[in-house]
Design a protein around this motif. Structure first.
Motif, PDB file in Angstrom:
ATOM      1  N   VAL A   1      -1.646  83.232  75.465  1.00 14.04           N
ATOM      2  CA  VAL A   1      -1.471  81.885  76.020  1.00 14.04           C
ATOM      3  C   VAL A   1      -2.723  81.049  75.766  1.00 14.04           C
ATOM      4  CG1 VAL A   1      -1.289  80.577  78.176  1.00 14.04           C
ATOM      5  CG2 VAL A   1       0.209  82.542  77.770  1.00 14.04           C
ATOM      6  N   PHE A   2      -3.888  81.634  75.991  1.00  6.69           N
ATOM      7  CA  PHE A   2      -5.148  80.904  75.877  1.00  6.69           C
ATOM      8  C   PHE A   2      -5.402  80.441  74.441  1.00  6.69           C
ATOM      9  CE2 PHE A   2      -9.855  80.604  75.771  1.00  6.69           C
ATOM     10  CZ  PHE A   2     -10.028  79.710  76.816  1.00  6.69           C
ATOM     11  N   LEU A   3      -5.053  81.274  73.455  1.00  5.63           N
ATOM     12  CA  LEU A   3      -5.341  80.944  72.054  1.00  5.63           C
ATOM     13  C   LEU A   3      -4.198  80.213  71.359  1.00  5.63           C
ATOM     14  CD1 LEU A   3      -7.187  84.167  70.817  1.00  5.63           C
ATOM     15  CD2 LEU A   3      -8.178  81.988  71.550  1.00  5.63           C
ATOM     16  N   SER A   4      -2.996  80.298  71.903  1.00  3.99           N
ATOM     17  CA  SER A   4      -1.862  79.667  71.228  1.00  3.99           C
ATOM     18  C   SER A   4      -1.966  78.148  71.239  1.00  3.99           C
ATOM     19  CB  SER A   4      -0.545  80.094  71.886  1.00  3.99           C
ATOM     20  OG  SER A   4      -0.485  79.666  73.247  1.00  3.99           O
ATOM     21  N   ILE A   5      -2.532  77.594  72.304  1.00  2.63           N
ATOM     22  CA  ILE A   5      -2.610  76.134  72.426  1.00  2.63           C
ATOM     23  C   ILE A   5      -3.506  75.523  71.337  1.00  2.63           C
ATOM     24  CG2 ILE A   5      -3.393  74.245  73.905  1.00  2.63           C
ATOM     25  CD1 ILE A   5      -2.387  75.925  76.278  1.00  2.63           C
ATOM     26  N   PRO A   6      -4.744  75.998  71.147  1.00  2.00           N
ATOM     27  CA  PRO A   6      -5.552  75.420  70.063  1.00  2.00           C
ATOM     28  C   PRO A   6      -4.964  75.694  68.687  1.00  2.00           C
ATOM     29  CG  PRO A   6      -6.641  77.341  71.008  1.00  2.00           C
ATOM     30  CD  PRO A   6      -5.525  76.984  71.919  1.00  2.00           C
ATOM     31  N   LEU A   7      -4.346  76.868  68.505  1.00  2.57           N
ATOM     32  CA  LEU A   7      -3.755  77.179  67.206  1.00  2.57           C
ATOM     33  C   LEU A   7      -2.589  76.249  66.889  1.00  2.57           C
ATOM     34  CD1 LEU A   7      -3.822  81.091  67.278  1.00  2.57           C
ATOM     35  CD2 LEU A   7      -5.267  79.571  65.913  1.00  2.57           C
ATOM     36  N   LEU A   8      -1.758  75.974  67.881  1.00  2.00           N
ATOM     37  CA  LEU A   8      -0.612  75.092  67.669  1.00  2.00           C
ATOM     38  C   LEU A   8      -1.055  73.644  67.439  1.00  2.00           C
ATOM     39  CD1 LEU A   8       1.913  76.448  70.343  1.00  2.00           C
ATOM     40  CD2 LEU A   8       2.160  76.564  67.856  1.00  2.00           C
ATOM     41  N   LEU A   9      -1.959  73.159  68.277  1.00  2.00           N
ATOM     42  CA  LEU A   9      -2.381  71.768  68.155  1.00  2.00           C
ATOM     43  C   LEU A   9      -3.183  71.528  66.878  1.00  2.00           C
ATOM     44  CD1 LEU A   9      -3.323  70.928  71.856  1.00  2.00           C
ATOM     45  CD2 LEU A   9      -1.271  70.283  70.589  1.00  2.00           C
ATOM     46  N   ASN A  10      -4.092  72.441  66.572  1.00  2.00           N
ATOM     47  CA  ASN A  10      -4.854  72.263  65.337  1.00  2.00           C
ATOM     48  C   ASN A  10      -3.968  72.483  64.118  1.00  2.00           C
ATOM     49  OD1 ASN A  10      -7.558  71.714  64.221  1.00  2.00           O
ATOM     50  ND2 ASN A  10      -7.328  73.745  63.314  1.00  2.00           N
ATOM     51  N   GLY A  11      -2.988  73.378  64.260  1.00  2.00           N
ATOM     52  CA  GLY A  11      -2.030  73.564  63.167  1.00  2.00           C
ATOM     53  C   GLY A  11      -1.265  72.290  62.875  1.00  2.00           C
ATOM     54  N   GLY A  12      -0.892  71.573  63.948  1.00  2.00           N
ATOM     55  CA  GLY A  12      -0.208  70.298  63.761  1.00  2.00           C
ATOM     56  C   GLY A  12      -1.086  69.272  63.073  1.00  2.00           C
ATOM     57  N   TRP A  13      -2.368  69.273  63.410  1.00  2.00           N
ATOM     58  CA  TRP A  13      -3.319  68.351  62.767  1.00  2.00           C
ATOM     59  C   TRP A  13      -3.486  68.690  61.290  1.00  2.00           C
ATOM     60  CZ3 TRP A  13      -5.518  63.861  62.852  1.00  2.00           C
ATOM     61  CH2 TRP A  13      -6.749  63.623  62.233  1.00  2.00           C
ATOM     62  N   ILE A  14      -3.531  69.976  60.961  1.00  2.00           N
ATOM     63  CA  ILE A  14      -3.677  70.397  59.564  1.00  2.00           C
ATOM     64  C   ILE A  14      -2.442  70.013  58.756  1.00  2.00           C
ATOM     65  CG2 ILE A  14      -3.820  72.420  58.045  1.00  2.00           C
ATOM     66  CD1 ILE A  14      -5.588  73.742  60.178  1.00  2.00           C
ATOM     67  N   VAL A  15      -1.255  70.230  59.339  1.00  2.00           N
ATOM     68  CA  VAL A  15      -0.010  69.852  58.657  1.00  2.00           C
ATOM     69  C   VAL A  15       0.025  68.349  58.422  1.00  2.00           C
ATOM     70  CG1 VAL A  15       2.493  69.706  58.904  1.00  2.00           C
ATOM     71  CG2 VAL A  15       1.301  71.818  59.507  1.00  2.00           C
ATOM     72  N   ARG A  16      -0.382  67.593  59.427  1.00  2.00           N
ATOM     73  CA  ARG A  16      -0.428  66.137  59.273  1.00  2.00           C
ATOM     74  C   ARG A  16      -1.333  65.738  58.118  1.00  2.00           C
ATOM     75  NH1 ARG A  16      -4.700  62.232  59.193  1.00  2.00           N
ATOM     76  NH2 ARG A  16      -3.838  60.215  59.857  1.00  2.00           N
ATOM     77  N   ASN A  17      -2.497  66.373  58.013  1.00  2.00           N
ATOM     78  CA  ASN A  17      -3.437  66.046  56.945  1.00  2.00           C
ATOM     79  C   ASN A  17      -2.914  66.461  55.579  1.00  2.00           C
ATOM     80  OD1 ASN A  17      -5.212  64.984  58.808  1.00  2.00           O
ATOM     81  ND2 ASN A  17      -6.371  66.885  59.042  1.00  2.00           N
ATOM     82  N   LEU A  18      -2.186  67.564  55.521  1.00  2.00           N
ATOM     83  CA  LEU A  18      -1.576  67.980  54.254  1.00  2.00           C
ATOM     84  C   LEU A  18      -0.580  66.934  53.770  1.00  2.00           C
ATOM     85  CD1 LEU A  18      -0.986  71.809  54.852  1.00  2.00           C
ATOM     86  CD2 LEU A  18      -2.449  70.784  53.092  1.00  2.00           C
ATOM     87  N   LYS A  19       0.219  66.413  54.689  1.00  2.00           N
ATOM     88  CA  LYS A  19       1.199  65.387  54.330  1.00  2.00           C
ATOM     89  C   LYS A  19       0.523  64.069  53.976  1.00  2.00           C
ATOM     90  CE  LYS A  19       5.006  67.243  57.115  1.00  2.00           C
ATOM     91  NZ  LYS A  19       5.959  66.979  58.251  1.00  2.00           N
ATOM     92  N   GLN A  20      -0.530  63.744  54.715  1.00  2.00           N
ATOM     93  CA  GLN A  20      -1.195  62.460  54.542  1.00  2.00           C
ATOM     94  C   GLN A  20      -2.083  62.423  53.312  1.00  2.00           C
ATOM     95  OE1 GLN A  20      -0.543  60.114  56.845  1.00  2.00           O
ATOM     96  NE2 GLN A  20      -1.935  58.467  56.266  1.00  2.00           N
ATOM     97  N   HIS A  21      -2.795  63.528  53.048  1.00  2.00           N
ATOM     98  CA  HIS A  21      -3.807  63.534  51.992  1.00  2.00           C
ATOM     99  C   HIS A  21      -3.536  64.561  50.888  1.00  2.00           C
ATOM    100  CE1 HIS A  21      -6.370  60.894  54.428  1.00  2.00           C
ATOM    101  NE2 HIS A  21      -6.093  61.674  55.452  1.00  2.00           N
ATOM    102  N   ASP A  22      -2.505  65.373  51.096  1.00  2.00           N
ATOM    103  CA  ASP A  22      -2.199  66.425  50.128  1.00  2.00           C
ATOM    104  C   ASP A  22      -3.398  67.350  49.917  1.00  2.00           C
ATOM    105  OD1 ASP A  22      -0.449  67.787  48.451  1.00  2.00           O
ATOM    106  OD2 ASP A  22      -1.101  66.699  46.667  1.00  2.00           O
TER     107      ASP A  22
END
Length: 334
Positions: free
Chosen positions: A216-237
């Motif tokens: 539970v403690f580690l899933s939150i940063p992994l999920l939120l940062n994962g979303g940020w990384i996916v966003r950057n992949l789409k935005q900047h390739d």
């Protein structure tokens, strides 16, 4: 009836910080709006507030050289008022409220550890009177918010092990993740906090509880940062785990007009280190911290004749100087 120590400390810190902020506003700008448009976002501060303002206006989170940790307080302010200047002042107030809460929790924790009211009172007096407590509270920076997020995360972790509720563990992780989104170096805190989660959870004899809590403690940063990384992949390739910028760490030209002349000044060998006396960039509009007058006065533009061309003339340089000062809401200094 005596006021409980928690609310008393909160009101003490809140009052002291609002007083200091009021003094800073009245001494650094002629009015509150000018302060909000100038000093409140001076330096790197604008790189935190401007992307959120553009996001609110439907223009996307850009420039995205900062992680979106400032979205929470500033987007809330923008939702309450459409006026940019008012939203920036409201964000400073929200920051101060959060900061005052964290300072109160810090003092209460110290008091609980020492069990000494005198030392606790001494710490409170020290924090109220020390200048470092008020560092950057007048700007939309992340220092106070990062401290607050980490402090409150520790407190929530303590509440979790006292009351055995997952709610506090989740909130602790959310706060620590927020500190990471405010200042990416805070990711190191997870390496420090996670062993404590394991060690303290092991007081419970069931192994599955340890696994659950760590997950539970580690899933939150992994999920939120994962979303940020996916966003950057789409935005900047491209893979950007932290800030997302194709132009280096601080492509500030999109944020502050004075940065757009960096290349121009360095082209003739001029000095762009604005805090150094005599630096040519000061002529274009930089001021010394905490003053309303230019630190240096040049009788003529500090530009060698060889730098001028048919299109870049002394008149062009003067016009550029005036534009930079106007856009930065800076005093003329003459």
């Amino acid at each position: 009836m005596n006021l409980p120590i928690g609310p008393f400390l909160f009101l003490l810190f809140l009052a002291s910080q609002l007083t200091v902020l009021t003094l800073q506003v009245t001494t650094q700008a002629p009015d509150l709006r000018t302060f909000a448009l100038g000093q409140a976002v001076s330096g790197d501060a604008i790189s935190y507030s401007l992307p959120v303002e553009r996001l609110y206006l439907g223009q996307g989170y850009s420039p995205d050289l900062r992680m979106p940790g400032y979205v929470f307080p500033h987007l809330l302010s923008l939702a309450l008022t459409d006026d940019i200047a008012a939203a920036r002042i409201l964000t400073l107030f929200i920051n101060i409220v959060i900061y005052s809460t964290a300072l109160s929790v810090f003092c209460i924790g110290f008091l609980a550890l020492t069990n000494n009211r005198f030392l606790g009172a001494l710490l409170a007096v020290f924090l109220v009177s020390h200048p470092l407590t008020y560092l950057y509270i007048e700007r939309t920076y992340t220092e106070t918010l990062t401290f607050s997020a980490v402090t409150l995360s520790i407190y929530c972790l303590y509440l979790h092990f006292q009351r055995r509720g997952l709610f506090y563990l989740v909130f602790s992780s959310l706060l620590l993740t927020w500190s990471y989104f405010l200042r990416p170096v805070s990711v190191l805190n997870f390496a420090l906090f996670t062993p404590f989660v394991v060690l303290l959870t092991r007081l419970n004899p069931r192994t599955k509880v340890v696994v659950r809590n760590v997950a539970v403690f580690l899933s939150i940063p992994l999920l939120l940062n994962g979303g940020w990384i996916v966003r950057n992949l789409k935005q900047h390739d491209s893979f950007y785990p932290f800030f997302a910028s194709d132009n280096g760490m601080y492509p500030m030209g999109d944020l502050d007009p004075v940065y757009e002349i960096y290349d121009l000044i360095t082209a003739w060998g001029g000095n762009i280190v604005y805090w150094e006396p005599g630096a040519e960039i000061r002529w274009f509009g930089y001021i010394r911290e905490g003053t309303e007058k230019l630190d240096d006065h040049f009788s003529t533009p500090p530009i060698p004749g060889s730098a001028f061309t048919n299109t870049f003339t002394p008149e062009t340089a003067q016009a550029l100087r005036d534009s930079v000062r106007l856009l930065r809401v800076m005093p003329d200094g003459d």
